[in-house]
Design an enzyme around this catalytic site. Structure first.
Site, PDB file in Angstrom:
ATOM      1  N   ALA A  33       0.916  -0.585   0.303  1.00 20.86           N
ATOM      2  CA  ALA A  33       0.011   0.116   0.128  1.00 20.86           C
ATOM      3  C   ALA A  33       0.570   1.152  -0.205  1.00 20.86           C
ATOM      4  O   ALA A  33       0.103   2.021   0.379  1.00 20.86           O
ATOM      5  CB  ALA A  33      -0.767  -0.322   1.284  1.00 20.86           C
ATOM      6  N   ALA A  34       2.159   1.562  -0.810  1.00 21.96           N
ATOM      7  CA  ALA A  34       2.940   2.275  -0.903  1.00 21.96           C
ATOM      8  C   ALA A  34       2.906   3.234  -1.898  1.00 21.96           C
ATOM      9  O   ALA A  34       3.085   4.414  -1.495  1.00 21.96           O
ATOM     10  CB  ALA A  34       4.128   1.974  -0.716  1.00 21.96           C
ATOM     11  N   ARG A  39      -3.063   8.147 -10.186  1.00 20.61           N
ATOM     12  CA  ARG A  39      -4.174   8.487 -11.033  1.00 20.61           C
ATOM     13  C   ARG A  39      -5.791   8.767  -9.936  1.00 20.61           C
ATOM     14  O   ARG A  39      -6.351   9.159 -11.071  1.00 20.61           O
ATOM     15  CB  ARG A  39      -4.090   6.875 -11.909  1.00 20.61           C
ATOM     16  CG  ARG A  39      -3.328   7.325 -13.331  1.00 20.61           C
ATOM     17  CD  ARG A  39      -3.844   6.304 -14.184  1.00 20.61           C
ATOM     18  NE  ARG A  39      -2.770   4.935 -13.797  1.00 20.61           N
ATOM     19  CZ  ARG A  39      -2.399   3.658 -13.531  1.00 20.61           C
ATOM     20  NH1 ARG A  39      -3.915   2.956 -14.909  1.00 20.61           N
ATOM     21  NH2 ARG A  39      -2.361   2.989 -13.820  1.00 20.61           N
ATOM     22  N   GLN A 102       7.961   1.869   3.642  1.00 23.06           N
ATOM     23  CA  GLN A 102       8.908   1.167   2.211  1.00 23.06           C
ATOM     24  C   GLN A 102       9.882   3.129   2.083  1.00 23.06           C
ATOM     25  O   GLN A 102       8.112   3.568   1.196  1.00 23.06           O
ATOM     26  CB  GLN A 102       8.101   1.164   1.357  1.00 23.06           C
ATOM     27  CG  GLN A 102       8.745   0.807  -0.154  1.00 23.06           C
ATOM     28  CD  GLN A 102       8.126   0.420  -1.263  1.00 23.06           C
ATOM     29  OE1 GLN A 102       6.858   0.499  -1.035  1.00 23.06           O
ATOM     30  NE2 GLN A 102       9.356  -0.127  -2.785  1.00 23.06           N
ATOM     31  N   ASP A 132      -4.746  -2.294  -2.822  1.00 24.05           N
ATOM     32  CA  ASP A 132      -6.188  -1.750  -4.431  1.00 24.05           C
ATOM     33  C   ASP A 132      -6.901  -2.641  -4.796  1.00 24.05           C
ATOM     34  O   ASP A 132      -7.257  -2.190  -5.863  1.00 24.05           O
ATOM     35  CB  ASP A 132      -5.526  -0.502  -5.500  1.00 24.05           C
ATOM     36  CG  ASP A 132      -4.217  -1.424  -5.927  1.00 24.05           C
ATOM     37  OD1 ASP A 132      -4.036  -2.842  -6.036  1.00 24.05           O
ATOM     38  OD2 ASP A 132      -3.888  -0.555  -6.700  1.00 24.05           O
ATOM     39  N   ASN A 407     -46.239   9.644  25.201  1.00 24.11           N
ATOM     40  CA  ASN A 407     -47.003  10.968  24.061  1.00 24.11           C
ATOM     41  C   ASN A 407     -45.283  11.792  24.018  1.00 24.11           C
ATOM     42  O   ASN A 407     -46.201  12.310  25.384  1.00 24.11           O
ATOM     43  CB  ASN A 407     -48.516  11.071  23.495  1.00 24.11           C
ATOM     44  CG  ASN A 407     -48.539  11.204  22.603  1.00 24.11           C
ATOM     45  OD1 ASN A 407     -48.780  11.143  21.686  1.00 24.11           O
ATOM     46  ND2 ASN A 407     -49.277  12.360  22.330  1.00 24.11           N
ATOM     47  N   TYR A 417     -28.642  21.180  26.562  1.00 28.79           N
ATOM     48  CA  TYR A 417     -26.671  20.912  26.085  1.00 28.79           C
ATOM     49  C   TYR A 417     -26.883  22.448  26.858  1.00 28.79           C
ATOM     50  O   TYR A 417     -27.457  23.238  26.386  1.00 28.79           O
ATOM     51  CB  TYR A 417     -26.693  21.234  24.697  1.00 28.79           C
ATOM     52  CG  TYR A 417     -25.171  21.828  24.165  1.00 28.79           C
ATOM     53  CD1 TYR A 417     -24.095  21.453  24.957  1.00 28.79           C
ATOM     54  CD2 TYR A 417     -25.036  22.752  23.730  1.00 28.79           C
ATOM     55  CE1 TYR A 417     -22.297  21.428  24.250  1.00 28.79           C
ATOM     56  CE2 TYR A 417     -24.027  23.292  23.044  1.00 28.79           C
ATOM     57  CZ  TYR A 417     -22.422  22.356  23.634  1.00 28.79           C
ATOM     58  OH  TYR A 417     -21.455  23.167  23.479  1.00 28.79           O
TER      59      TYR A 417
HETATM   60  C1  UD1 Z   1       1.190  -4.558 -10.350  1.00 28.63           C
HETATM   61  C2  UD1 Z   1       1.579  -6.532 -10.713  1.00 28.63           C
HETATM   62  C3  UD1 Z   1       0.768  -6.793 -12.340  1.00 28.63           C
HETATM   63  C4  UD1 Z   1      -0.224  -7.543 -11.758  1.00 28.63           C
HETATM   64  C5  UD1 Z   1      -1.477  -6.014 -11.084  1.00 28.63           C
HETATM   65  C6  UD1 Z   1      -2.549  -6.558 -10.488  1.00 28.63           C
HETATM   66  C7  UD1 Z   1       4.112  -5.812 -10.478  1.00 28.63           C
HETATM   67  C8  UD1 Z   1       5.709  -5.346 -11.001  1.00 28.63           C
HETATM   68  N1  UD1 Z   1       3.135  -5.884 -11.636  1.00 28.63           N
HETATM   69  O1  UD1 Z   1       1.047  -4.267 -11.277  1.00 28.63           O
HETATM   70  O2  UD1 Z   1       2.177  -8.241 -12.842  1.00 28.63           O
HETATM   71  O3  UD1 Z   1      -1.213  -7.524 -13.162  1.00 28.63           O
HETATM   72  O4  UD1 Z   1      -0.252  -5.441 -10.194  1.00 28.63           O
HETATM   73  O5  UD1 Z   1      -3.119  -5.480  -9.790  1.00 28.63           O
HETATM   74  O6  UD1 Z   1       4.275  -6.171  -9.250  1.00 28.63           O
HETATM   75  N2  UD1 Z   1       3.606  -0.674  -4.858  1.00 28.63           N
HETATM   76  C9  UD1 Z   1       4.151  -0.752  -3.824  1.00 28.63           C
HETATM   77  N3  UD1 Z   1       5.845   0.004  -3.470  1.00 28.63           N
HETATM   78  C10 UD1 Z   1       6.181   0.298  -4.249  1.00 28.63           C
HETATM   79  C11 UD1 Z   1       5.087   0.426  -6.027  1.00 28.63           C
HETATM   80  C12 UD1 Z   1       3.236  -0.294  -5.653  1.00 28.63           C
HETATM   81  O7  UD1 Z   1       3.355  -0.265  -1.994  1.00 28.63           O
HETATM   82  O8  UD1 Z   1       7.099   0.257  -4.416  1.00 28.63           O
HETATM   83  C13 UD1 Z   1       1.897  -1.406  -4.667  1.00 28.63           C
HETATM   84  C14 UD1 Z   1       1.037  -0.311  -4.538  1.00 28.63           C
HETATM   85  O9  UD1 Z   1       0.374   0.641  -3.474  1.00 28.63           O
HETATM   86  C15 UD1 Z   1      -0.400  -1.325  -4.591  1.00 28.63           C
HETATM   87  C16 UD1 Z   1       0.737  -2.417  -5.472  1.00 28.63           C
HETATM   88  O10 UD1 Z   1       1.545  -2.366  -4.812  1.00 28.63           O
HETATM   89  O11 UD1 Z   1      -0.934  -1.340  -4.167  1.00 28.63           O
HETATM   90  C17 UD1 Z   1       0.665  -2.520  -7.100  1.00 28.63           C
HETATM   91  O12 UD1 Z   1       1.251  -1.932  -7.320  1.00 28.63           O
HETATM   92  P1  UD1 Z   1       0.973  -1.219  -9.017  1.00 28.63           P
HETATM   93  O13 UD1 Z   1       1.769   0.272  -9.288  1.00 28.63           O
HETATM   94  O14 UD1 Z   1      -0.513  -0.505  -8.953  1.00 28.63           O
HETATM   95  O15 UD1 Z   1       1.435  -1.846  -9.774  1.00 28.63           O
HETATM   96  P2  UD1 Z   1       0.780  -2.728 -11.109  1.00 28.63           P
HETATM   97  O16 UD1 Z   1       1.246  -1.932 -12.429  1.00 28.63           O
HETATM   98  O17 UD1 Z   1      -0.862  -2.428 -11.342  1.00 28.63           O
HETATM   99 MG    MG Z   2      -2.494  -1.374 -10.056  1.00 30.66          MG
END
Ligand code: UD1
Ligand code: MG
Length: 500
Positions: A33-34, A39, A102, A132, A407, A417
């Protein structure tokens, strides 16, 4: 067992039968969740956006918490980590949920690696998920883990089939349909881009066997990040058993990257919830104009009219009528045959055969017994109301205990208050009391059993039982006053005309 069509052949998630030694071993989870969530175009971290009344990361954690033998969750935070950590601290008093920072965020592989120190000596299974993807349900996660353990795999990745796989990582299989690697959209060649089996971003790994991979990840890819997905290729090359688990309902792995996704996910969740409730015997007059969170239970033969938003965990009895246009904010429980029309209700118990609204507001721990009527423009806050009592029009009942068969006349206010001391005090209205319209009860005050209060009274001290309290100016009739006044006005105007 699940089966799905991949590359025109059926791939089956065949769960081997037989006893598995490690089935009851403890399981840990890592939730990523980092990321920034650019977007979303929001000042709020992506994982704290809500669908159906719950934050995205909260939905993921709540599903994970239901996994058997799960004893620790690491949430990896980075972007706006303070707000995410604060949110989790307030939401979960559970010591087993820990946040790991992280900083900087160098990719999903780097994110998981941050928990390495905490897991150094761990020998069991770790499930990795994204913060997410809020639609994954706990039964699916349970089946996924069961599949992983029974397959005796070192690594299992969850996948799904999408008609439009754009932006997801693709699952590359060999000629025997065994998983080979995952290739990200940005790194995929034109042939790989045609693959419709995508990486759901959920993995089960045997920590001891797979964790060495994190030391070998590189940023040698289009995005210059440490990809978590590269552990698949690593595991295959090491000769470790690497499996895939194909999701039956691909909507479950729907990931949120934009406001459009947020609305779409909320719609999926709502449709699934309402369909399940309809299967259980609840009528929805217009399902597409009604929102019900999956935590809500509704009894058979209840009818939900359009325009209702029912958020949070609620339990409605049988034969209830809710709406139209009612907002239930959570922690509401009702008996059978309850009606709630055009109203807002949170944190309340409503006993059987009671009717609320239209335009009522119940909040902050309200307990209403059976056969009670709360009518239009009535607000009830932090109060108990016993059976067969009516508060039918235009009243405020706050910090009060109201007895049976009471009633409360139109326009009655409990003045609870004191704005100077900022203190709130209680009003006690005992059984069988009748309160005349437009009365004010200045708390703290008690109206004893069977007492009556005359309309328009301002009650500041205790009213004894069976007595009538009148606390207003006594009526005085001034006979012929109107006639005299008219005559006076006429004679004054004549003087004026004459003098002109
Ligand atoms: C990632 C996968 C992809 C998969 C998709 C599914 C990788 C390289 N790719 O892509 O294969 O199909 O998820 O939804 O893993 N996050 C961190 N730290 C970071 C980067 C990301 O905690 O440095 C977390 C984000 O907050 C998110 C999750 O990792 O919750 C996924 O990251 P996101 O950037 O959304 O990856 P996708 O491009 O969706
Ligand atoms: Mg994603």
């Amino acid at each position: 067992m699940y089966s799905c069509l991949v590359h025109n052949i059926y791939v089956i998630n065949f769960i081997p039968t037989g006893k598995i030694e490690n089935m009851n071993d403890s399981i840990k989870a890592i939730i990523l969740a980092a990321g920034k969530g650019t977007r979303m175009k929001s000042s709020l971290p992506k994982v704290l956006h809500k669908i159906s009344g719950k934050a995205l990361v909260e939905r993921v954690i709540d599903s994970v918490l239901e996994i058997d033998n799960l004893n620790e969750i690491f949430v990896i935070t980075g972007h706006q980590s303070e707000s995410v950590t604060e949110f989790l601290k307030n939401k979960y008093k559970n010591e087993s949920i820990k946040t790991v920072l992280q900083e900087p965020q160098l990719g999903t592989g780097h994110a998981v690696f941050q928990s390495y120190d905490y897991l150094k000596n761990f020998k069991g299974t770790v499930i990795i998920l994204c913060g997410d993807t809020p639609l994954l349900n706990s039964q699916t996660l349970q089946s996924f883990i069961e599949f992983h353990k029974k397959s005796d795999a070192a690594l299992t990745v969850m996948s799904a089939l999408f008609d439009d796989p754009t932006n997801y990582g693709r699952i590359v299989r060999d000629e025997n349909e065994n998983i080979k690697k995952i290739v990200e959209q940005k790194d995929a060649n034109s042939e790989e881009k045609q693959i419709k089996e995508i990486n759901a971003g959920v993995y089960c790994i045997e920590w001891e066997k797979i964790s060495p991979a994190f030391f070998e990840l590189t940023t040698n890819n289009e995005q210059g990040e440490y990809y978590l997905t590269d552990i698949i290729d690593w595991s295959v090359k090491k000769g470790l058993k690497t499996c895939g688990f194909i999701l039956e309902n691909n909507k479950e792995i729907f990931g949120i990257n934009s406001r459009r996704h947020l609305a779409e996910a909320a719609r999926f969740l709502n449709t699934m919830t309402i369909e399940k409730l309809m299967e259980n015997g609840v009528t929805f007059i217009s399902p597409e104009n009604t929102f019900v969170s999956p935590e809500t239970k509704i009894g058979q033969d209840s009818i939900i009219y359009p325009g209702c938003v029912i958020e949070g965990a609620n339990i409605f009895g049988e034969n209830c009528v809710i709406g139209p246009n009612t907002f239930i904010e959570g922690d509401v429980k009702t008996g059978n045959n309850v009606k709630i029309i055009q109203s807002k209700v949170s944190n309340a118990y409503i006993g059987e055969n009671s009717a609320i609204g239209p335009f009522a507001h119940l909040r902050d721990r309200v307990e209403i017994n059976s056969d009670v009527r709360i009518g239009n423009f009535v607000e009830v806050k932090k109060s108990t109301i016993d059976s067969s009592t009516n508060v039918s029009h235009l009243s405020y009942v706050g910090d009060s205990s109201v007895g049976k068969n009471v009633n409360i006349g139109a326009g009655t206010i409990t003045a609870n208050y004191d704005p100077l001391s900022k203190k709130k005090s209680r009003t006690i209205i005992e059984d069988n009391v009748k309160i005349g319209s437009n009365s004010v009860l200045v708390a703290p005050v008690t109206v004893k059993n069977s007492a009556n209060i005359a309309a328009g009274s301002v009650i500041t001290k205790e009213v004894p039982e069976y007595s009538l309290a009148i606390a207003r100016e006594k009526q005085k009739n001034m006979e012929n006053w109107v006639e005299k006044r008219i005559n006076q006005i006429q004679s004054e105007s004549k003087i004026e005309i004459n003098s002109a």
